[in-house]
Design a protein around this motif. Structure first.
Motif, PDB file in Angstrom:
ATOM      1  N   VAL A   1      44.989  25.838  62.041  1.00 16.58           N
ATOM      2  CA  VAL A   1      45.953  26.937  61.976  1.00 16.58           C
ATOM      3  C   VAL A   1      45.966  27.547  60.578  1.00 16.58           C
ATOM      4  O   VAL A   1      45.965  28.777  60.411  1.00 16.58           O
ATOM      5  N   ALA A   2      45.956  26.692  59.560  1.00 18.32           N
ATOM      6  CA  ALA A   2      45.948  27.189  58.178  1.00 18.32           C
ATOM      7  C   ALA A   2      44.655  27.940  57.869  1.00 18.32           C
ATOM      8  O   ALA A   2      44.664  28.923  57.119  1.00 18.32           O
ATOM      9  N   ASP A   3      43.529  27.490  58.427  1.00 13.34           N
ATOM     10  CA  ASP A   3      42.268  28.226  58.258  1.00 13.34           C
ATOM     11  C   ASP A   3      42.399  29.653  58.783  1.00 13.34           C
ATOM     12  O   ASP A   3      41.954  30.617  58.147  1.00 13.34           O
TER      13      ASP A   3
ATOM     14  N   VAL B   1      49.975  28.205  54.454  1.00 18.65           N
ATOM     15  CA  VAL B   1      50.479  29.342  55.230  1.00 18.65           C
ATOM     16  C   VAL B   1      51.704  29.945  54.554  1.00 18.65           C
ATOM     17  O   VAL B   1      51.862  31.175  54.496  1.00 18.65           O
ATOM     18  N   GLN B   2      52.570  29.113  54.018  1.00 19.68           N
ATOM     19  CA  GLN B   2      53.742  29.639  53.319  1.00 19.68           C
ATOM     20  C   GLN B   2      53.341  30.429  52.077  1.00 19.68           C
ATOM     21  O   GLN B   2      53.946  31.468  51.769  1.00 19.68           O
ATOM     22  N   GLN B   3      52.332  29.975  51.358  1.00 17.54           N
ATOM     23  CA  GLN B   3      51.849  30.729  50.204  1.00 17.54           C
ATOM     24  C   GLN B   3      51.262  32.068  50.631  1.00 17.54           C
ATOM     25  O   GLN B   3      51.445  33.083  49.944  1.00 17.54           O
ATOM     26  N   ALA B   4      50.559  32.074  51.746  1.00 17.61           N
ATOM     27  CA  ALA B   4      49.990  33.326  52.244  1.00 17.61           C
ATOM     28  C   ALA B   4      51.098  34.329  52.567  1.00 17.61           C
ATOM     29  O   ALA B   4      51.001  35.516  52.246  1.00 17.61           O
ATOM     30  N   VAL B   5      52.164  33.842  53.206  1.00 23.79           N
ATOM     31  CA  VAL B   5      53.298  34.717  53.527  1.00 23.79           C
ATOM     32  C   VAL B   5      53.945  35.248  52.249  1.00 23.79           C
ATOM     33  O   VAL B   5      54.277  36.438  52.149  1.00 23.79           O
ATOM     34  N   ALA B   6      54.113  34.382  51.272  1.00 24.80           N
ATOM     35  CA  ALA B   6      54.724  34.812  50.015  1.00 24.80           C
ATOM     36  C   ALA B   6      53.881  35.877  49.319  1.00 24.80           C
ATOM     37  O   ALA B   6      54.415  36.800  48.690  1.00 24.80           O
ATOM     38  N   LEU B   7      52.575  35.771  49.437  1.00 25.11           N
ATOM     39  CA  LEU B   7      51.687  36.737  48.783  1.00 25.11           C
ATOM     40  C   LEU B   7      51.795  38.136  49.380  1.00 25.11           C
ATOM     41  O   LEU B   7      51.739  39.137  48.660  1.00 25.11           O
ATOM     42  N   VAL B   8      51.931  38.221  50.697  1.00 25.31           N
ATOM     43  CA  VAL B   8      51.880  39.534  51.348  1.00 25.31           C
ATOM     44  C   VAL B   8      53.264  40.073  51.704  1.00 25.31           C
ATOM     45  O   VAL B   8      53.373  41.211  52.176  1.00 25.31           O
TER      46      VAL B   8
ATOM     47  N   VAL C   1      59.009  19.854  87.107  1.00 27.73           N
ATOM     48  CA  VAL C   1      58.889  20.348  85.739  1.00 27.73           C
ATOM     49  C   VAL C   1      60.015  21.347  85.507  1.00 27.73           C
ATOM     50  O   VAL C   1      60.122  22.352  86.208  1.00 27.73           O
ATOM     51  N   GLU C   2      60.866  21.055  84.541  1.00 23.41           N
ATOM     52  CA  GLU C   2      62.005  21.923  84.247  1.00 23.41           C
ATOM     53  C   GLU C   2      61.669  22.792  83.037  1.00 23.41           C
ATOM     54  O   GLU C   2      61.443  22.274  81.936  1.00 23.41           O
ATOM     55  N   PRO C   3      61.635  24.105  83.188  1.00 24.04           N
ATOM     56  CA  PRO C   3      61.168  25.015  82.127  1.00 24.04           C
ATOM     57  C   PRO C   3      62.210  25.235  81.044  1.00 24.04           C
ATOM     58  O   PRO C   3      62.857  26.282  80.962  1.00 24.04           O
ATOM     59  N   VAL C   4      62.382  24.235  80.198  1.00 21.54           N
ATOM     60  CA  VAL C   4      63.395  24.305  79.136  1.00 21.54           C
ATOM     61  C   VAL C   4      62.787  24.620  77.764  1.00 21.54           C
ATOM     62  O   VAL C   4      63.522  24.794  76.800  1.00 21.54           O
ATOM     63  N   TRP C   5      61.482  24.684  77.676  1.00 26.71           N
ATOM     64  CA  TRP C   5      60.805  24.859  76.379  1.00 26.71           C
ATOM     65  C   TRP C   5      61.127  26.232  75.805  1.00 26.71           C
ATOM     66  O   TRP C   5      60.795  27.264  76.379  1.00 26.71           O
ATOM     67  N   ASP C   6      61.806  26.267  74.660  1.00 24.49           N
ATOM     68  CA  ASP C   6      62.169  27.508  73.976  1.00 24.49           C
ATOM     69  C   ASP C   6      62.103  27.237  72.491  1.00 24.49           C
ATOM     70  O   ASP C   6      63.113  26.996  71.828  1.00 24.49           O
ATOM     71  N   HIS C   7      60.896  27.274  71.973  1.00 31.45           N
ATOM     72  CA  HIS C   7      60.601  26.726  70.654  1.00 31.45           C
ATOM     73  C   HIS C   7      60.212  27.811  69.672  1.00 31.45           C
ATOM     74  O   HIS C   7      59.784  28.904  70.070  1.00 31.45           O
ATOM     75  N   LEU C   8      60.332  27.480  68.385  1.00 27.06           N
ATOM     76  CA  LEU C   8      59.897  28.396  67.336  1.00 27.06           C
ATOM     77  C   LEU C   8      58.398  28.624  67.389  1.00 27.06           C
ATOM     78  O   LEU C   8      57.915  29.760  67.340  1.00 27.06           O
ATOM     79  N   GLY C   9      57.635  27.534  67.477  1.00 24.13           N
ATOM     80  CA  GLY C   9      56.175  27.625  67.452  1.00 24.13           C
ATOM     81  C   GLY C   9      55.551  26.956  68.658  1.00 24.13           C
ATOM     82  O   GLY C   9      56.228  26.315  69.463  1.00 24.13           O
TER      83      GLY C   9
ATOM     84  N   ARG D   1      52.856  34.402  63.412  1.00 25.62           N
ATOM     85  CA  ARG D   1      52.657  33.371  64.439  1.00 25.62           C
ATOM     86  C   ARG D   1      52.079  32.103  63.821  1.00 25.62           C
ATOM     87  O   ARG D   1      52.494  30.982  64.187  1.00 25.62           O
ATOM     88  N   HIS D   2      51.139  32.248  62.900  1.00 25.87           N
ATOM     89  CA  HIS D   2      50.564  31.060  62.245  1.00 25.87           C
ATOM     90  C   HIS D   2      51.641  30.272  61.508  1.00 25.87           C
ATOM     91  O   HIS D   2      51.630  29.034  61.508  1.00 25.87           O
ATOM     92  N   LEU D   3      52.583  30.981  60.879  1.00 27.30           N
ATOM     93  CA  LEU D   3      53.661  30.296  60.178  1.00 27.30           C
ATOM     94  C   LEU D   3      54.521  29.499  61.157  1.00 27.30           C
ATOM     95  O   LEU D   3      54.833  28.325  60.914  1.00 27.30           O
ATOM     96  N   ARG D   4      54.890  30.119  62.270  1.00 30.39           N
ATOM     97  CA  ARG D   4      55.708  29.404  63.257  1.00 30.39           C
ATOM     98  C   ARG D   4      54.970  28.194  63.822  1.00 30.39           C
ATOM     99  O   ARG D   4      55.543  27.115  64.017  1.00 30.39           O
ATOM    100  N   ASP D   5      53.685  28.381  64.087  1.00 33.41           N
ATOM    101  CA  ASP D   5      52.914  27.284  64.688  1.00 33.41           C
ATOM    102  C   ASP D   5      52.716  26.122  63.716  1.00 33.41           C
ATOM    103  O   ASP D   5      52.845  24.955  64.094  1.00 33.41           O
ATOM    104  N   VAL D   6      52.388  26.434  62.472  1.00 30.05           N
ATOM    105  CA  VAL D   6      52.060  25.356  61.535  1.00 30.05           C
ATOM    106  C   VAL D   6      53.284  24.514  61.204  1.00 30.05           C
ATOM    107  O   VAL D   6      53.156  23.321  60.886  1.00 30.05           O
ATOM    108  N   LEU D   7      54.481  25.084  61.303  1.00 27.94           N
ATOM    109  CA  LEU D   7      55.690  24.300  61.039  1.00 27.94           C
ATOM    110  C   LEU D   7      55.886  23.177  62.051  1.00 27.94           C
ATOM    111  O   LEU D   7      56.579  22.199  61.769  1.00 27.94           O
ATOM    112  N   CYS D   8      55.262  23.309  63.222  1.00 23.29           N
ATOM    113  CA  CYS D   8      55.364  22.253  64.234  1.00 23.29           C
ATOM    114  C   CYS D   8      54.644  20.977  63.801  1.00 23.29           C
ATOM    115  O   CYS D   8      54.847  19.918  64.412  1.00 23.29           O
ATOM    116  N   ALA D   9      53.811  21.056  62.782  1.00 19.14           N
ATOM    117  CA  ALA D   9      53.083  19.876  62.309  1.00 19.14           C
ATOM    118  C   ALA D   9      54.034  18.761  61.903  1.00 19.14           C
ATOM    119  O   ALA D   9      53.696  17.574  61.999  1.00 19.14           O
TER     120      ALA D   9
END
Length: 388
Positions: free
Chosen positions: A256-258, A337-344, A196-204, A357-365
Protein backbone atom coordinates in the motif's frame (compact mmCIF):
# COMPACT_ATOMS: atom_id res chain seq x y z
CA UNK A 1 -11.97 -39.68 -0.77
CA UNK A 2 -8.22 -39.27 -0.31
CA UNK A 3 -5.71 -36.56 -1.13
CA UNK A 4 -3.91 -38.81 -3.64
CA UNK A 5 -6.50 -37.89 -6.27
CA UNK A 6 -5.71 -34.17 -5.97
CA UNK A 7 -4.79 -32.54 -9.30
CA UNK A 8 -1.39 -31.03 -9.97
CA UNK A 9 -1.66 -27.27 -9.42
CA UNK A 10 0.39 -24.74 -11.42
CA UNK A 11 3.33 -22.83 -9.99
CA UNK A 12 2.53 -19.21 -9.21
CA UNK A 13 3.29 -16.90 -12.13
CA UNK A 14 5.47 -14.46 -10.20
CA UNK A 15 6.55 -12.79 -13.44
CA UNK A 16 2.95 -11.60 -13.85
CA UNK A 17 2.85 -9.73 -10.56
CA UNK A 18 3.32 -6.24 -12.11
CA UNK A 19 0.51 -6.96 -14.56
CA UNK A 20 -1.79 -8.15 -11.77
CA UNK A 21 -0.94 -5.15 -9.59
CA UNK A 22 -1.96 -2.82 -12.41
CA UNK A 23 -5.18 -4.74 -13.10
CA UNK A 24 -6.25 -4.65 -9.44
CA UNK A 25 -5.30 -1.00 -9.08
CA UNK A 26 -7.54 -0.10 -12.00
CA UNK A 27 -10.63 -1.31 -10.10
CA UNK A 28 -9.61 -0.58 -6.49
CA UNK A 29 -11.25 2.85 -6.23
CA UNK A 30 -14.61 1.50 -7.43
CA UNK A 31 -14.42 -1.46 -5.05
CA UNK A 32 -13.62 0.89 -2.15
CA UNK A 33 -16.55 3.14 -3.06
CA UNK A 34 -19.00 0.24 -3.39
CA UNK A 35 -17.52 -1.74 -0.47
CA UNK A 36 -17.59 -5.01 -2.35
CA UNK A 37 -15.40 -7.29 -4.44
CA UNK A 38 -16.54 -9.24 -7.50
CA UNK A 39 -15.15 -12.73 -8.01
CA UNK A 40 -13.53 -11.50 -11.24
CA UNK A 41 -10.62 -10.18 -9.15
CA UNK A 42 -9.93 -13.62 -7.76
CA UNK A 43 -10.34 -15.26 -11.15
CA UNK A 44 -7.33 -13.22 -12.27
CA UNK A 45 -5.30 -14.49 -9.35
CA UNK A 46 -6.51 -18.05 -9.82
CA UNK A 47 -5.44 -17.93 -13.47
CA UNK A 48 -1.94 -16.92 -12.37
CA UNK A 49 -1.75 -19.74 -9.82
CA UNK A 50 -1.54 -17.35 -6.88
CA UNK A 51 -4.46 -18.58 -4.78
CA UNK A 52 -2.95 -22.08 -4.55
CA UNK A 53 0.71 -21.03 -4.41
CA UNK A 54 1.23 -22.48 -0.92
CA UNK A 55 -0.55 -25.81 -1.40
CA UNK A 56 1.73 -28.64 -0.24
CA UNK A 57 3.77 -30.54 -2.80
CA UNK A 58 2.38 -33.81 -1.44
CA UNK A 59 -1.06 -32.56 -2.48
CA UNK A 60 0.05 -31.60 -6.00
CA UNK A 61 0.83 -27.96 -5.17
CA UNK A 62 3.91 -25.79 -5.68
CA UNK A 63 4.38 -25.30 -1.89
CA UNK A 64 5.68 -21.74 -2.20
CA UNK A 65 7.50 -20.56 0.89
CA UNK A 66 7.10 -17.42 2.93
CA UNK A 67 9.63 -15.60 0.74
CA UNK A 68 7.48 -15.96 -2.37
CA UNK A 69 4.33 -15.27 -0.36
CA UNK A 70 5.56 -11.88 0.84
CA UNK A 71 6.41 -11.03 -2.79
CA UNK A 72 2.87 -11.92 -3.82
CA UNK A 73 1.20 -10.00 -1.01
CA UNK A 74 3.37 -6.92 -1.52
CA UNK A 75 2.35 -6.79 -5.19
CA UNK A 76 -1.34 -7.41 -4.49
CA UNK A 77 -1.33 -4.89 -1.64
CA UNK A 78 -0.07 -2.24 -4.04
CA UNK A 79 -2.96 -3.06 -6.37
CA UNK A 80 -5.92 -3.61 -4.04
CA UNK A 81 -5.23 -4.45 -0.38
CA UNK A 82 -8.77 -5.81 0.12
CA UNK A 83 -8.12 -8.44 -2.54
CA UNK A 84 -4.69 -9.02 -1.03
CA UNK A 85 -6.03 -9.55 2.49
CA UNK A 86 -8.60 -12.15 1.43
CA UNK A 87 -5.92 -13.86 -0.68
CA UNK A 88 -3.54 -13.84 2.29
CA UNK A 89 -6.03 -15.74 4.44
CA UNK A 90 -6.34 -18.46 1.79
CA UNK A 91 -2.56 -18.69 1.31
CA UNK A 92 -1.97 -18.91 5.07
CA UNK A 93 -4.51 -21.72 5.35
CA UNK A 94 -2.82 -23.82 2.65
CA UNK A 95 0.61 -23.06 4.13
CA UNK A 96 -0.47 -24.26 7.58
CA UNK A 97 -1.67 -27.54 6.08
CA UNK A 98 1.62 -27.86 4.18
CA UNK A 99 3.64 -27.44 7.39
CA UNK A 100 1.57 -29.76 9.57
CA UNK A 101 -1.19 -31.91 8.03
CA UNK A 102 -4.37 -31.47 10.03
CA UNK A 103 -7.24 -31.27 7.53
CA UNK A 104 -9.32 -34.46 7.26
CA UNK A 105 -8.88 -36.23 3.94
CA UNK A 106 -12.40 -35.79 2.56
CA UNK A 107 -12.76 -32.02 2.95
CA UNK A 108 -9.18 -31.48 1.82
CA UNK A 109 -9.73 -33.48 -1.36
CA UNK A 110 -12.85 -31.43 -2.09
CA UNK A 111 -11.00 -28.18 -1.46
CA UNK A 112 -8.10 -29.06 -3.75
CA UNK A 113 -10.27 -30.46 -6.55
CA UNK A 114 -12.39 -27.30 -6.58
CA UNK A 115 -9.29 -25.09 -6.36
CA UNK A 116 -7.96 -26.59 -9.58
CA UNK A 117 -11.08 -25.45 -11.45
CA UNK A 118 -11.89 -22.06 -9.95
CA UNK A 119 -11.05 -19.60 -7.19
CA UNK A 120 -11.69 -21.15 -3.78
CA UNK A 121 -11.35 -18.81 -0.81
CA UNK A 122 -10.85 -19.89 2.79
CA UNK A 123 -10.53 -18.03 6.07
CA UNK A 124 -10.30 -18.82 9.77
CA UNK A 125 -13.07 -17.17 11.79
CA UNK A 126 -11.64 -16.64 15.27
CA UNK A 127 -12.59 -13.20 16.61
CA UNK A 128 -15.75 -12.81 18.71
CA UNK A 129 -17.65 -9.84 20.17
CA UNK A 130 -16.82 -10.60 23.82
CA UNK A 131 -13.52 -12.45 23.41
CA UNK A 132 -11.85 -10.17 20.90
CA UNK A 133 -8.74 -11.74 19.39
CA UNK A 134 -7.96 -15.20 20.83
CA UNK A 135 -4.20 -14.53 20.83
CA UNK A 136 -4.71 -12.65 24.09
CA UNK A 137 -6.19 -15.74 25.72
CA UNK A 138 -9.60 -17.12 26.54
CA UNK A 139 -12.00 -19.70 25.17
CA UNK A 140 -14.38 -18.95 22.30
CA UNK A 141 -18.06 -18.57 23.11
CA UNK A 142 -18.86 -20.34 19.84
CA UNK A 143 -19.80 -23.85 20.93
CA UNK A 144 -19.70 -27.23 19.22
CA UNK A 145 -22.17 -29.76 20.56
CA UNK A 146 -22.33 -33.43 19.65
CA UNK A 147 -25.28 -34.34 17.48
CA UNK A 148 -25.20 -38.02 16.50
CA UNK A 149 -22.02 -38.67 14.51
CA UNK A 150 -21.43 -34.97 13.88
CA UNK A 151 -21.40 -31.58 15.53
CA UNK A 152 -23.66 -28.57 15.80
CA UNK A 153 -22.15 -25.06 15.92
CA UNK A 154 -23.70 -22.04 17.57
CA UNK A 155 -22.08 -18.65 17.99
CA UNK A 156 -21.08 -15.41 16.34
CA UNK A 157 -17.82 -14.36 14.69
CA UNK A 158 -16.81 -10.78 14.00
CA UNK A 159 -14.31 -9.23 11.56
CA UNK A 160 -14.67 -12.22 9.25
CA UNK A 161 -12.64 -10.98 6.30
CA UNK A 162 -14.21 -11.77 2.94
CA UNK A 163 -17.14 -13.54 4.58
CA UNK A 164 -19.51 -13.16 1.63
CA UNK A 165 -17.06 -14.56 -0.94
CA UNK A 166 -15.61 -17.43 1.11
CA UNK A 167 -16.10 -21.06 0.14
CA UNK A 168 -14.93 -22.54 3.45
CA UNK A 169 -15.24 -21.08 6.94
CA UNK A 170 -12.78 -22.46 9.49
CA UNK A 171 -14.75 -21.71 12.63
CA UNK A 172 -12.73 -21.74 15.84
CA UNK A 173 -14.98 -23.17 18.54
CA UNK A 174 -14.93 -24.95 21.89
CA UNK A 175 -16.71 -28.22 22.56
CA UNK A 176 -19.31 -28.46 25.32
CA UNK A 177 -17.48 -31.42 26.86
CA UNK A 178 -16.63 -31.44 30.60
CA UNK A 179 -13.03 -30.66 29.59
CA UNK A 180 -13.48 -28.44 26.54
CA UNK A 181 -11.41 -28.91 23.43
CA UNK A 182 -10.92 -26.24 20.78
CA UNK A 183 -10.43 -26.61 17.07
CA UNK A 184 -11.43 -25.42 13.63
CA UNK A 185 -14.76 -26.75 12.41
CA UNK A 186 -14.86 -26.81 8.61
CA UNK A 187 -18.08 -25.23 7.41
CA UNK A 188 -19.04 -24.85 3.77
CA UNK A 189 -20.40 -21.46 2.80
CA UNK A 190 -24.16 -21.55 2.49
CA UNK A 191 -24.60 -24.31 5.05
CA UNK A 192 -27.93 -24.25 6.92
CA UNK A 193 -27.76 -21.88 9.87
CA UNK A 194 -24.93 -19.71 8.49
CA UNK A 195 -25.82 -16.04 8.07
CA UNK A 196 -23.47 -13.27 6.97
CA UNK A 197 -24.58 -10.03 8.60
CA UNK A 198 -23.44 -6.96 6.59
CA UNK A 199 -22.21 -4.80 9.46
CA UNK A 200 -18.80 -3.85 8.01
CA UNK A 201 -18.56 -0.03 7.94
CA UNK A 202 -14.89 0.73 8.23
CA UNK A 203 -12.47 3.56 7.56
CA UNK A 204 -10.20 1.43 5.36
CA UNK A 205 -10.20 -1.86 3.46
CA UNK A 206 -13.90 -1.30 2.86
CA UNK A 207 -14.05 -3.86 0.05
CA UNK A 208 -12.68 -6.62 2.31
CA UNK A 209 -16.20 -6.95 3.78
CA UNK A 210 -15.02 -8.18 7.17
CA UNK A 211 -18.61 -8.76 8.25
CA UNK A 212 -20.09 -10.74 11.11
CA UNK A 213 -21.03 -14.39 10.69
CA UNK A 214 -23.84 -15.83 12.81
CA UNK A 215 -23.99 -19.60 13.32
CA UNK A 216 -27.32 -20.98 14.47
CA UNK A 217 -27.20 -24.75 15.08
CA UNK A 218 -25.02 -25.27 12.00
CA UNK A 219 -24.60 -29.01 11.26
CA UNK A 220 -20.99 -30.11 10.76
CA UNK A 221 -20.07 -33.68 9.74
CA UNK A 222 -17.99 -35.56 12.26
CA UNK A 223 -14.91 -35.65 10.01
CA UNK A 224 -14.99 -31.89 9.26
CA UNK A 225 -12.83 -30.85 12.21
CA UNK A 226 -9.16 -29.83 12.17
CA UNK A 227 -6.78 -29.60 15.09
CA UNK A 228 -9.23 -30.48 17.86
CA UNK A 229 -7.20 -30.47 21.08
CA UNK A 230 -7.30 -29.27 24.70
CA UNK A 231 -7.35 -25.48 24.94
CA UNK A 232 -3.93 -23.84 25.19
CA UNK A 233 -2.97 -20.43 26.63
CA UNK A 234 -1.99 -19.03 23.20
CA UNK A 235 -5.16 -19.99 21.35
CA UNK A 236 -3.32 -22.76 19.51
CA UNK A 237 -0.99 -20.49 17.53
CA UNK A 238 2.66 -21.38 16.88
CA UNK A 239 5.67 -19.18 16.09
CA UNK A 240 5.83 -20.21 12.45
CA UNK A 241 2.16 -19.42 11.90
CA UNK A 242 2.77 -16.08 13.58
CA UNK A 243 5.70 -15.41 11.25
CA UNK A 244 3.58 -16.08 8.16
CA UNK A 245 0.85 -13.81 9.47
CA UNK A 246 3.15 -11.01 10.62
CA UNK A 247 5.52 -10.91 7.67
CA UNK A 248 2.81 -11.57 5.09
CA UNK A 249 0.61 -8.75 6.33
CA UNK A 250 3.62 -6.49 6.82
CA UNK A 251 4.45 -6.99 3.14
CA UNK A 252 0.84 -6.31 2.16
CA UNK A 253 0.80 -2.91 3.85
CA UNK A 254 4.24 -2.04 2.50
CA UNK A 255 2.61 -2.63 -0.88
CA UNK A 256 0.00 0.00 0.00
CA UNK A 257 2.82 2.40 0.87
CA UNK A 258 4.54 1.58 -2.44
CA UNK A 259 1.38 2.62 -4.29
CA UNK A 260 1.18 5.85 -2.28
CA UNK A 261 4.82 6.66 -3.00
CA UNK A 262 4.38 5.99 -6.71
CA UNK A 263 1.38 8.33 -6.86
CA UNK A 264 3.39 10.95 -4.97
CA UNK A 265 6.25 10.73 -7.47
CA UNK A 266 3.88 11.29 -10.37
CA UNK A 267 2.17 14.18 -8.63
CA UNK A 268 5.45 15.95 -7.85
CA UNK A 269 6.56 15.68 -11.48
CA UNK A 270 3.21 16.94 -12.81
CA UNK A 271 2.46 19.68 -10.28
CA UNK A 272 3.93 22.98 -11.51
CA UNK A 273 2.80 26.01 -9.46
CA UNK A 274 2.69 29.20 -11.51
CA UNK A 275 4.87 31.07 -9.00
CA UNK A 276 7.56 28.40 -9.30
CA UNK A 277 7.48 27.76 -13.02
CA UNK A 278 8.90 24.27 -12.49
CA UNK A 279 7.64 20.95 -11.14
CA UNK A 280 7.68 20.44 -7.39
CA UNK A 281 10.03 17.51 -8.05
CA UNK A 282 12.77 20.04 -8.84
CA UNK A 283 12.82 21.46 -5.29
CA UNK A 284 15.41 20.10 -2.80
CA UNK A 285 12.79 20.10 -0.02
CA UNK A 286 10.62 17.63 -1.89
CA UNK A 287 13.59 15.61 -3.06
CA UNK A 288 14.77 15.13 0.54
CA UNK A 289 11.29 14.24 1.72
CA UNK A 290 10.92 11.63 -1.01
CA UNK A 291 14.35 10.32 -0.10
CA UNK A 292 13.26 9.80 3.50
CA UNK A 293 10.22 7.83 2.34
CA UNK A 294 12.30 5.79 -0.09
CA UNK A 295 14.96 4.87 2.45
CA UNK A 296 12.37 3.82 5.05
CA UNK A 297 10.41 1.65 2.62
CA UNK A 298 13.51 0.06 1.13
CA UNK A 299 14.80 -0.87 4.57
CA UNK A 300 11.45 -2.30 5.63
CA UNK A 301 11.12 -4.36 2.44
CA UNK A 302 14.63 -5.72 2.91
CA UNK A 303 13.92 -6.65 6.50
CA UNK A 304 10.69 -8.49 5.68
CA UNK A 305 12.21 -10.31 2.70
CA UNK A 306 15.35 -11.34 4.60
CA UNK A 307 13.45 -12.58 7.63
CA UNK A 308 10.99 -14.48 5.41
CA UNK A 309 13.95 -16.22 3.76
CA UNK A 310 15.36 -17.04 7.21
CA UNK A 311 12.03 -18.57 8.27
CA UNK A 312 11.97 -20.65 5.07
CA UNK A 313 15.50 -21.84 5.82
CA UNK A 314 14.56 -22.84 9.36
CA UNK A 315 17.01 -20.41 10.93
CA UNK A 316 16.73 -20.65 14.75
CA UNK A 317 14.91 -17.68 16.25
CA UNK A 318 13.78 -16.24 12.92
CA UNK A 319 10.10 -16.97 13.39
CA UNK A 320 10.14 -15.42 16.86
CA UNK A 321 11.54 -12.17 15.40
CA UNK A 322 8.69 -11.77 12.92
CA UNK A 323 6.48 -9.79 15.31
CA UNK A 324 9.12 -7.09 15.62
CA UNK A 325 9.60 -7.02 11.86
CA UNK A 326 5.84 -6.64 11.35
CA UNK A 327 5.84 -3.71 13.77
CA UNK A 328 8.72 -1.98 11.96
CA UNK A 329 7.24 -2.67 8.52
CA UNK A 330 3.77 -1.38 9.31
CA UNK A 331 5.13 1.68 11.08
CA UNK A 332 7.29 2.43 8.04
CA UNK A 333 4.29 1.98 5.75
CA UNK A 334 2.03 4.24 7.82
CA UNK A 335 4.71 6.90 8.25
CA UNK A 336 5.47 6.90 4.52
CA UNK A 337 1.83 7.48 3.54
CA UNK A 338 1.35 10.13 6.20
CA UNK A 339 4.46 11.95 5.00
CA UNK A 340 3.17 11.82 1.44
CA UNK A 341 -0.12 13.39 2.56
CA UNK A 342 1.72 16.09 4.48
CA UNK A 343 3.80 16.93 1.41
CA UNK A 344 0.87 17.47 -0.95
CA UNK A 345 -1.64 18.96 1.50
CA UNK A 346 -5.28 19.06 0.41
CA UNK A 347 -4.57 16.95 -2.67
CA UNK A 348 -3.73 14.03 -0.38
CA UNK A 349 -7.10 14.17 1.38
CA UNK A 350 -9.21 14.62 -1.74
CA UNK A 351 -11.31 11.60 -2.65
CA UNK A 352 -10.55 11.83 -6.37
CA UNK A 353 -6.89 11.15 -5.63
CA UNK A 354 -5.87 7.61 -4.59
CA UNK A 355 -3.62 8.89 -1.80
CA UNK A 356 -6.69 9.47 0.39
CA UNK A 357 -7.67 5.80 -0.02
CA UNK A 358 -4.09 4.61 0.57
CA UNK A 359 -4.04 6.54 3.84
CA UNK A 360 -7.28 4.95 5.04
CA UNK A 361 -6.14 1.49 4.01
CA UNK A 362 -2.65 1.63 5.50
CA UNK A 363 -4.01 2.66 8.91
CA UNK A 364 -5.64 -0.78 9.12
CA UNK A 365 -2.14 -2.25 9.55
CA UNK A 366 -2.29 -1.42 13.24
CA UNK A 367 -5.21 -3.72 14.06
CA UNK A 368 -3.76 -7.00 12.80
CA UNK A 369 -2.22 -9.54 15.12
CA UNK A 370 0.36 -9.19 16.54
CA UNK A 371 -0.46 -5.67 17.67
CA UNK A 372 2.29 -3.27 18.68
CA UNK A 373 1.73 -3.43 22.44
CA UNK A 374 1.96 -7.23 22.47
CA UNK A 375 5.11 -7.21 20.31
CA UNK A 376 6.86 -4.65 22.51
CA UNK A 377 5.85 -6.37 25.75
CA UNK A 378 7.21 -9.71 24.53
CA UNK A 379 10.43 -8.16 23.21
CA UNK A 380 10.99 -6.25 26.44
CA UNK A 381 10.45 -9.27 28.64
CA UNK A 382 12.75 -11.38 26.48
CA UNK A 383 15.52 -8.77 26.68
CA UNK A 384 15.16 -8.38 30.44
CA UNK A 385 15.12 -12.14 31.00
CA UNK A 386 18.24 -12.49 28.86
CA UNK A 387 20.08 -9.93 30.96
CA UNK A 388 19.02 -11.61 34.20
Amino acid sequence: MTTTAAPVLPAPALDRLPELTAALAGCAAAHDRDAELPLADFELLHGAGLLTATVAARHGGPEAGLGDTVRILRALGAGDPAVALITAMTLFTHAAEARAPHWPAGPLADLLAASARRPVLVNSLRVEPELGSPVRGGLPATTARRRGDGWELTGRKTYSTGAYVLDWLLVWAATDEPRPRVGSFLVRAGSPGVTVEPVWDHLGLRASRSDDVRLAAVPVPGDHVAGLAPAGPDGGRDHTAGAWNGLGLGALYLGVADAARDWLLGFLHERTPTALGAPLASLPRFQSAVGEIEVALTGAHRLVAALAAAVDAGEPGAAEQAGGAKLLATRAAIDAVQQAVALVGNHGLTRRHPLERHLRDVLCARVHTPQDDAVLLAAGRTALDRRR
